[in-house]
Design an enzyme around this catalytic site. Structure first.
Site, PDB file in Angstrom:
ATOM      1  CB  SER A 138      -0.882  -0.032   1.250  1.00 28.45           C
ATOM      2  OG  SER A 138      -1.625   1.154   1.365  1.00 28.45           O
ATOM      3  CE  LYS A 164      -4.774   0.226   0.437  1.00 28.73           C
ATOM      4  NZ  LYS A 164      -5.557  -0.504   1.461  1.00 28.73           N
ATOM      5  CE  LYS A 166      -3.912   3.970   1.990  1.00 27.11           C
ATOM      6  NZ  LYS A 166      -5.139   3.471   2.630  1.00 27.11           N
ATOM      7  CG  ASP A 192      -7.781   2.636   0.547  1.00 26.63           C
ATOM      8  OD1 ASP A 192      -8.933   3.126   0.619  1.00 26.63           O
ATOM      9  OD2 ASP A 192      -7.214   2.096   1.518  1.00 26.63           O
ATOM     10  CD  GLU A 217      -9.006  -0.533   0.667  1.00 24.67           C
ATOM     11  OE1 GLU A 217      -8.041  -0.775  -0.092  1.00 24.67           O
ATOM     12  OE2 GLU A 217      -8.939  -0.659   1.902  1.00 24.67           O
ATOM     13  CG  ASP A 242     -10.634  -0.602   4.919  1.00 27.96           C
ATOM     14  OD1 ASP A 242     -10.928  -1.073   6.020  1.00 27.96           O
ATOM     15  OD2 ASP A 242      -9.513  -0.053   4.723  1.00 27.96           O
ATOM     16  CE  LYS A 266      -7.465  -2.078   6.675  1.00 31.61           C
ATOM     17  NZ  LYS A 266      -7.423  -0.611   6.779  1.00 31.61           N
ATOM     18  N   GLY A 294      -4.197  -4.084   6.106  1.00 28.43           N
ATOM     19  CA  GLY A 294      -3.189  -3.836   7.137  1.00 28.43           C
ATOM     20  C   GLY A 294      -3.409  -2.491   7.781  1.00 28.43           C
TER      21      GLY A 294
HETATM   22  O1  OSB Z   1      -7.184   2.114   4.494  1.00 31.82           O
HETATM   23  O2  OSB Z   1      -6.137   0.309   4.308  1.00 31.82           O
HETATM   24  C1  OSB Z   1      -6.225   1.424   4.808  1.00 31.82           C
HETATM   25  C2  OSB Z   1      -3.121   2.197   6.900  1.00 31.82           C
HETATM   26  C3  OSB Z   1      -3.679   2.880   7.945  1.00 31.82           C
HETATM   27  C4  OSB Z   1      -5.033   3.126   7.938  1.00 31.82           C
HETATM   28  C5  OSB Z   1      -5.827   2.674   6.882  1.00 31.82           C
HETATM   29  C6  OSB Z   1      -5.271   1.965   5.839  1.00 31.82           C
HETATM   30  C7  OSB Z   1      -3.886   1.752   5.831  1.00 31.82           C
HETATM   31  C8  OSB Z   1      -3.172   1.067   4.757  1.00 31.82           C
HETATM   32  C9  OSB Z   1      -1.846   0.444   5.131  1.00 31.82           C
HETATM   33  O3  OSB Z   1      -3.533   1.078   3.605  1.00 31.82           O
HETATM   34  C10 OSB Z   1      -1.689  -0.957   4.750  1.00 31.82           C
HETATM   35  C11 OSB Z   1      -0.482  -1.565   5.404  1.00 31.82           C
HETATM   36  O4  OSB Z   1      -0.500  -1.886   6.610  1.00 31.82           O
HETATM   37  O5  OSB Z   1       0.521  -1.727   4.709  1.00 31.82           O
HETATM   38 MG    MG Z   2      -8.421   1.009   3.153  1.00 30.87          MG
END
Ligand code: OSB
Ligand code: MG
Length: 379
Positions: A138, A164, A166, A192, A217, A242, A266, A294
């Site tokens: 991510s 992924k 952001k 995401d 996402e 999510d 999660k 994660g």
């Molecule tokens: O939206 O998936 C999410 C990290 C913190 C809060 C929300 C998210 C995330 C990540 C990190 O996308 C994923 C990772 O742990 O590598």
């Molecule tokens: Mg997410």
């Protein structure tokens, strides 16, 4: 039988190797709440609460979780006997509403105690069937499309099975289009939004279809299901939820309303393993693919995610990356690693978490500590 006699809460601080930015905020250092559960035979296991420093992803924070565990959850668990860890979440949910990240830290820890006591891996205790899981990365928001493309390129070279990225308004279509133009249309790419959009942004979101993404996402509000239906109806790209999925009932709502086609599970977000497995099983029966998300966990929380991701319907690569992607030194040995094919092995032949927790390092990093026993519980 599970009988927890003491619960130690710790806050450790761990700086991320690379700062991580999502649409609602930047994280440079994690404040991590760890729990040490000790049972009547003196067996101890560590677990991790995924709540962040700020309530920008979901309403909980490390401080709210600490308070809820100390004042409300620990007294429901300490010095009580449970035949199986699957009995715990009903007790917690009956008495305490929401606060699922706080609940998950306790409930998942109890599963690890059970796995140790029955001399099996956490993966086996949960019904895991996969001995290795594909990694995914991510990538946080970047300053420019060029910098983003460079990060994606490096990740592909490392062998990640899913990339992924952001997005947020102003850092979406141009960024995604640039990545596809530079690196090709076919590698597994998804975005995401962490609820950075509203239904008014539908025309813009529709443009993302051209990028042939695996999924988008959580484009809309963190607690919405109904409006995501409007997005999914207009988009070819599958919507993945999510934040909105906190229980199996929410997964049923998503499927019933056709608000999305994929779920990011999660365990920390949904209150622990029992709920995570219920969502997994419901999705499996209804042909909905799932993957394990994660929360920038330390190696302790990662052990729990890896165990869950070994269940059969985790058919898509998760946000499961090796320790070195996050930390200079992780809290566990060995560190989590990916092989040259981009897989992480599930420690299926070791009891419990299957890794050693570095207690000395945790002691050095601890900035706050509290021990709870039956005597300290006042509820
Ligand atoms: O939206 O998936 C999410 C990290 C913190 C809060 C929300 C998210 C995330 C990540 C990190 O996308 C994923 C990772 O742990 O590598
Ligand atoms: Mg997410």
């Amino acid at each position: 039988m599970i009988h927890i006699q003491s619960l130690e809460l710790r806050e450790v601080r761990l700086p991320l190797v690379t700062p991580f930015e999502i649409s609602s905020g930047l994280t440079t250092e994690r404040r991590i709440l760890l729990l040490k559960l000790t049972d009547a035979n003196g067996l101890s296991v560590w677990s991790e609460c995924v709540a962040g420093e700020k309530p920008n992803y979901m309403p909980e924070t490390i401080d709210s979780a600490w308070m809820i565990i100390r004042s409300f959850l620990a007294p429901l668990i300490l010095n009580k006997s449970f035949g199986h860890p699957s009995e715990i979440d009903a007790v917690l949910n009956q008495m305490i509403k929401g606060n699922r990240m706080a609940k998950a830290a306790l409930e998942m820890g109890a599963w690890a105690v059970y796995a140790h006591k029955t001399d099996q891996s956490l993966s086996k205790a949960l019904g895991g069937t996969q001995s290795q899981v594909p990694t995914g990365i991510s990538i946080g928001l970047q300053a420019t499309p060029q910098e983003l493309a460079q990060k994606v390129r490096e990740s592909l070279v490392k062998g990640y099975h899913k990339i992924k990225i952001k997005i947020k308004p102003g850092k979406d279509i141009d960024f995604v289009t640039h990545v596809r133009k530079e690196l090709g249309m076919t590698f597994p790419l998804m975005v995401d939004a962490n609820n950075a959009y509203t239904v008014a942004d539908l025309p813009l979101l529709k443009k993302l279809d051209a990028a042939k993404l695996m999924m988008i996402e959580q484009p809309l509000a963190w607690d919405d299901i109904y409006q995501h239906r409007l997005v999914q109806k207009e988009l070819k790209t599958p919507v993945c939820l999510d934040e909105s999925i906190t229980t199996v009932q929410k997964a049923e709502e998503m499927a019933g309303l056709q608000s999305g086609r994929i779920i990011n599970i999660k365990p920390g977000r949904v209150g622990g393993f029992s709920e995570a497995v219920r969502i997994h099983d419901y999705c499996e029966e209804n042909g909905i693919p799932v993957w394990c998300g994660g929360m920038l966990e330390s190696g302790i929380g990662r052990a729990y995610n890896v165990a869950l991701a070994s269940l059969p319907n985790f058919t898509l690569p998760g946000d499961i990356s090796p320790s070195s992607r996050y930390w200079k030194e992780d809290l566990v040995a060995p560190a989590w690693e990916m092989d040259e094919k981009g897989y992480m092995s599930v420690p299926t032949h070791k009891p419990g978490l299957g890794i050693t927790v570095k207690e000395d390092l945790i002691n050095q990093l601890t900035v706050r500590k509290e021990t709870l026993t039956k005597e300290t519980s006042h509820v």
